[in-house]
Design a protein around this motif. Structure first.
Motif, PDB file in Angstrom:
ATOM      1  N   THR A  41       1.123  -1.589   0.285  1.00 49.99           N
ATOM      2  CA  THR A  41      -0.225   0.312  -0.197  1.00 49.99           C
ATOM      3  C   THR A  41       0.959   1.010  -0.647  1.00 49.99           C
ATOM      4  N   ASP A  42       0.875   2.546  -0.173  1.00 43.93           N
ATOM      5  CA  ASP A  42       1.177   3.508  -0.380  1.00 43.93           C
ATOM      6  C   ASP A  42       1.395   4.104   1.108  1.00 43.93           C
ATOM      7  N   THR A  43       0.873   3.299   2.199  1.00 44.85           N
ATOM      8  CA  THR A  43       0.844   3.950   3.649  1.00 44.85           C
ATOM      9  C   THR A  43       2.566   3.623   3.755  1.00 44.85           C
ATOM     10  N   GLU A  44       2.751   2.086   3.945  1.00 49.35           N
ATOM     11  CA  GLU A  44       3.314   1.076   4.090  1.00 49.35           C
ATOM     12  C   GLU A  44       4.709   1.292   3.048  1.00 49.35           C
ATOM     13  N   ILE A  45       4.394   1.863   1.620  1.00 50.59           N
ATOM     14  CA  ILE A  45       5.844   2.509   1.574  1.00 50.59           C
ATOM     15  C   ILE A  45       6.339   3.383   1.631  1.00 50.59           C
ATOM     16  N   ALA A  46       5.708   5.147   1.982  1.00 57.98           N
ATOM     17  CA  ALA A  46       5.915   5.681   2.346  1.00 57.98           C
ATOM     18  C   ALA A  46       6.713   5.417   4.123  1.00 57.98           C
ATOM     19  N   GLU A  47       5.838   4.648   4.663  1.00 56.44           N
ATOM     20  CA  GLU A  47       6.486   4.490   6.403  1.00 56.44           C
ATOM     21  C   GLU A  47       7.947   3.630   5.947  1.00 56.44           C
ATOM     22  N   ALA A  48       8.524   3.199   4.678  1.00 54.78           N
ATOM     23  CA  ALA A  48       9.528   2.308   4.268  1.00 54.78           C
ATOM     24  C   ALA A  48      10.793   2.767   4.509  1.00 54.78           C
ATOM     25  N   SER A  49      10.157   4.132   3.000  1.00 51.70           N
ATOM     26  CA  SER A  49      10.876   4.861   2.750  1.00 51.70           C
ATOM     27  C   SER A  49      11.577   5.736   3.847  1.00 51.70           C
ATOM     28  N   ILE A  50      10.721   6.674   5.036  1.00 51.76           N
ATOM     29  CA  ILE A  50      11.178   7.454   5.750  1.00 51.76           C
ATOM     30  C   ILE A  50      12.374   6.635   6.733  1.00 51.76           C
ATOM     31  N   ASN A  51      11.868   4.807   6.759  1.00 55.32           N
ATOM     32  CA  ASN A  51      12.954   4.153   7.788  1.00 55.32           C
ATOM     33  C   ASN A  51      14.033   4.310   6.740  1.00 55.32           C
ATOM     34  N   ALA A  52      13.655   4.167   5.759  1.00 56.57           N
ATOM     35  CA  ALA A  52      15.214   3.903   4.826  1.00 56.57           C
ATOM     36  C   ALA A  52      16.068   5.335   4.545  1.00 56.57           C
TER      37      ALA A  52
END
Length: 224
Positions: A78-89
Motif C-alpha cells: 500500500t502507499d502507506t506501507e511504501i511511505a513508512e518504508a521510505s522514511i525508515n530507509a
C-alpha cells in the motif's frame, strides 16, 4: 566503429551478465548508437539496473528507456506501507539528512522533496527508496543548495578529473557558471562521459550539469 547489430548483441550479453536481471524480460533495439530498452520488470530497481548495465557497453551513445514496472502480487504494497518504508530507509542512511526530506506516495510512485547541501545526498536518497519493495517510480525533486564559490568549485572539479584513472582530464574542460557546470571535449566511451559527469556531481554545490562531451569513435588499424 561498431555497427548497431554489434552494439545490440553486446547490450543483450551485458544484461545477461547481470545476475539480478532476467534479460528475456527486456527488449533491446539500436539505431545510430542510440539504444532503446523496452519490456516489463517486477521492481523499479531492476529498471534502473538495466539502464546502468547498458551504459557500460562501448559504442552506446544514448539510451531511450521505456521499461515498465509491473508489480507481481508478492511485491505489492500500500502507499502507506511504501511511505513508512521510505522514511525508515532515509532515517537509517547515515549520509542523508532525513529531517530535511519529505516523502509522498501515490499509486506506488514516490516523490522526494526538500533541500540538501551535496548532490551525492540527493542521489543517495533516491537510491535508498528505489530499492524498496512496491516502488513503481521515483521522482526526485530534492534541491541542492550550494555553499561554495565558483572558483572553489572549479578547483575541486579539476582535481577530481586529474585523480581519476577513467577520465582523460587533458581532453575535458569544465566551465563553471555559478552553480552550473558545462562539460566540453571528447571522451572514448559513454562510460567515460558518465564518469566525468558523475565526478562533477560529486563536487559540493553543483546544481546543474550540462554535458556536451562527445564520444569519439575509436580508430582501428587494419593490416593489408
Amino acid at each position: 566503429m561498431k555497427t548497431d547489430i554489434e552494439i545490440q548483441k553486446d547490450v543483450i550479453d551485458q544484461l545477461k551478465w547481470e545476475p539480478y536481471l532476467n534479460a528475456a524480460q527486456i527488449g533491446v533495439s539500436v539505431k545510430n548508437g542510440i539504444v532503446t530498452l523496452s519490456g516489463q520488470v517486477d521492481t523499479y530497481s531492476k529498471k534502473v539496473m538495466a539502464e546502468k548495465a547498458t551504459k557500460k557497453v562501448a559504442g552506446v551513445k544514448a539510451i531511450a528507456e521505456d521499461i515498465q514496472v509491473g508489480l507481481s502480487p508478492a511485491y505489492r504494497k500500500t502507499d502507506t506501507e511504501i511511505a513508512e518504508a521510505s522514511i525508515n530507509a532515509l532515517k537509517w542512511h547515515t549520509m542523508i539528512p532525513e529531517d530535511r526530506i519529505k516523502v509522498s506516495v501515490e499509486d506506488g510512485n514516490v516523490k522526494l522533496e526538500g533541500e540538501v547541501e551535496w548532490e551525492y545526498q540527493r542521489n543517495q536518497a533516491k537510491t535508498a527508496v528505489e530499492n524498496l519493495i512496491g516502488v513503481r517510480f521515483v521522482t526526485n525533486l530534492i534541491a541542492v543548495k550550494p555553499k561554495i564559490t565558483p572558483f572553489e568549485l572549479q578547483q575541486k572539479i579539476t582535481s577530481s578529473f586529474q585523480r581519476s584513472a577513467n577520465i582523460d582530464a587533458a581532453r575535458i574542460s569544465a566551465e563553471v557558471l555559478g552553480s552550473k557546470v558545462i562539460l566540453r571535449g571528447k571522451v572514448r566511451s559513454f562510460a567515460e562521459k558518465e564518469d566525468a559527469e558523475n565526478a562533477v556531481w560529486s563536487a559540493p554545490g553543483v546544481v546543474t550539469v550540462e554535458n556536451k562531451l562527445s564520444i569519439e569513435e575509436p580508430a582501428y588499424a587494419f593490416e593489408d
